[in-house]
Design a protein around this motif. Structure first.
Motif, PDB file in Angstrom:
ATOM      1  N   ALA A   1       1.728   3.265  -3.391  1.00 29.30           N
ATOM      2  CA  ALA A   1       0.586   3.766  -4.149  1.00 29.30           C
ATOM      3  C   ALA A   1       0.931   5.020  -4.935  1.00 29.30           C
ATOM      4  O   ALA A   1       1.835   5.780  -4.588  1.00 29.30           O
TER       5      ALA A   1
ATOM      6  N   ARG B   1     -10.696   2.061  -7.899  1.00 29.72           N
ATOM      7  CA  ARG B   1     -10.759   0.745  -7.263  1.00 29.72           C
ATOM      8  C   ARG B   1     -11.415  -0.234  -8.233  1.00 29.72           C
ATOM      9  O   ARG B   1     -12.326   0.138  -8.979  1.00 29.72           O
TER      10      ARG B   1
ATOM     11  N   ASP C   1      -7.912  -6.099  -0.970  1.00 32.48           N
ATOM     12  CA  ASP C   1      -7.421  -4.873  -1.596  1.00 32.48           C
ATOM     13  C   ASP C   1      -6.113  -5.084  -2.358  1.00 32.48           C
ATOM     14  O   ASP C   1      -5.499  -4.115  -2.821  1.00 32.48           O
TER      15      ASP C   1
ATOM     16  N   GLN D   1      -2.230   0.639  -8.089  1.00 35.35           N
ATOM     17  CA  GLN D   1      -1.682   1.920  -7.657  1.00 35.35           C
ATOM     18  C   GLN D   1      -0.153   1.916  -7.712  1.00 35.35           C
ATOM     19  O   GLN D   1       0.475   2.883  -8.147  1.00 35.35           O
TER      20      GLN D   1
ATOM     21  N   HIS E   1      -6.083  -3.606  -5.894  1.00 39.75           N
ATOM     22  CA  HIS E   1      -6.079  -2.139  -5.867  1.00 39.75           C
ATOM     23  C   HIS E   1      -4.687  -1.610  -5.531  1.00 39.75           C
ATOM     24  O   HIS E   1      -4.190  -0.678  -6.175  1.00 39.75           O
ATOM     25  N   HIS E   2      -4.035  -2.206  -4.540  1.00 41.72           N
ATOM     26  CA  HIS E   2      -2.682  -1.780  -4.185  1.00 41.72           C
ATOM     27  C   HIS E   2      -1.712  -2.034  -5.333  1.00 41.72           C
ATOM     28  O   HIS E   2      -0.825  -1.215  -5.597  1.00 41.72           O
TER      29      HIS E   2
ATOM     30  N   PRO F   1       0.806  -1.230   0.000  1.00 39.47           N
ATOM     31  CA  PRO F   1       0.000   0.000   0.000  1.00 39.47           C
ATOM     32  C   PRO F   1       0.837   1.277   0.000  1.00 39.47           C
ATOM     33  O   PRO F   1       0.344   2.332  -0.427  1.00 39.47           O
TER      34      PRO F   1
END
Length: 256
Positions: free
Chosen positions: A91, A149, A237, A244, A240-241, A88
């Motif tokens: 990102a 997302r 997630d 990013q 998504h991570h 994360p």
């Protein structure tokens, strides 16, 4: 000493696609975001630079934890914890609105990413369980402005765009989209009317539109050089991570 530095440079550039200066910029961002933690408790067996390298290599190669661990001399569980902790922090940095934002041209498109997590994916037109990810790209610089997302792959691009909240970042900016984004406040191609061909001027407009919009396809293609976006095994997630982080590394490689 020079031989060691040369070996590190070859390792970074080969396995991450980033030059040493670009990787140093990524490392700086992770450190500023608290990548070293509180420095209390049991310390990591690897320094921060190698832990960031593990994450970058994982996103680039999509190796399994059993393959990734021995490359860095750690267990597969340690490699997994490093990715969960630092992923994360890689990102994409929020894009600042430039003074000439009114004159900017952004392009949006959706792409399907095969996933294993059926809570965020669905059986879509590529015959795999995939997620739909919306991406905004600056037409001039080809930098990724934002990525939404993920939503199930069966979600139409227009619906995914409206649900993403990205339209709020596009206030005052001209945004191009393909025919899937009708009535979304974007510049879209002219559509043929029933039993009537397009007018000559409309054909020219569509040709110019396709030529510019192809840039977002090129950017997404470059992002998918990071094989995590070809088959994401992460759950929750994780995708998504990954998106990013890949967008961030793409921008570093392009801007530096």
């Amino acid at each position: 000493m020079a031989g060691v530095l040369r070996a590190e440079r070859v390792w970074v550039e080969t396995f991450t696609g980033l030059r040493m200066t670009q990787f140093s910029g990524l490392l700086k961002v992770v450190r500023e975001r608290g990548g070293n933690g509180t420095l209390r408790g049991r310390p990591w067996s690897l320094p921060l630079a190698e832990r960031v390298l593990i994450v970058a290599v994982y996103y680039r190669t999509n190796l399994t934890m059993r393959q990734l661990g021995p490359l860095f001399g750690v267990s597969s569980s340690t490699a997994c914890r490093v990715i969960q902790r630092l992923g994360p922090l890689l990102a994409l940095e929020p894009a600042s609105r430039a003074a000439d934002v009114v004159e900017r041209l952004w392009i949006v498109d959706g792409t399907l990413v095969p996933v294993r997590d059926r809570n965020i994916g669905s059986s879509s037109r590529n015959y795999r369980f995939s997620a739909n990810v919306q991406v905004i790209v600056d037409a001039d610089t080809r930098l990724v402005i934002a990525a939404a997302r993920p939503v199930p792959g069966t979600t139409a691009d227009a619906h995914a765009w409206r649900a993403s909240g990205l339209s709020e970042r596009c206030q005052g900016v001209t945004v191009l989209g393909d025919g899937a984004y009708l009535n979304c406040g974007m510049v879209t191609p002219h559509r043929k009317r029933p039993h009537r061909p397009l007018l000559p001027g409309e054909e020219d407009d569509n040709a110019a539109h396709r030529k510019v919009r192809a840039r977002v396809e090129h950017v997404i293609g470059r992002m998918k050089n990071y094989k995590i976006l070809r088959d994401c095994r992460q759950r929750g997630d994780g995708l998504h991570h990954a998106v990013q982080a890949v967008a961030h590394m793409h921008n570093l490689a392009l801007a530096s």
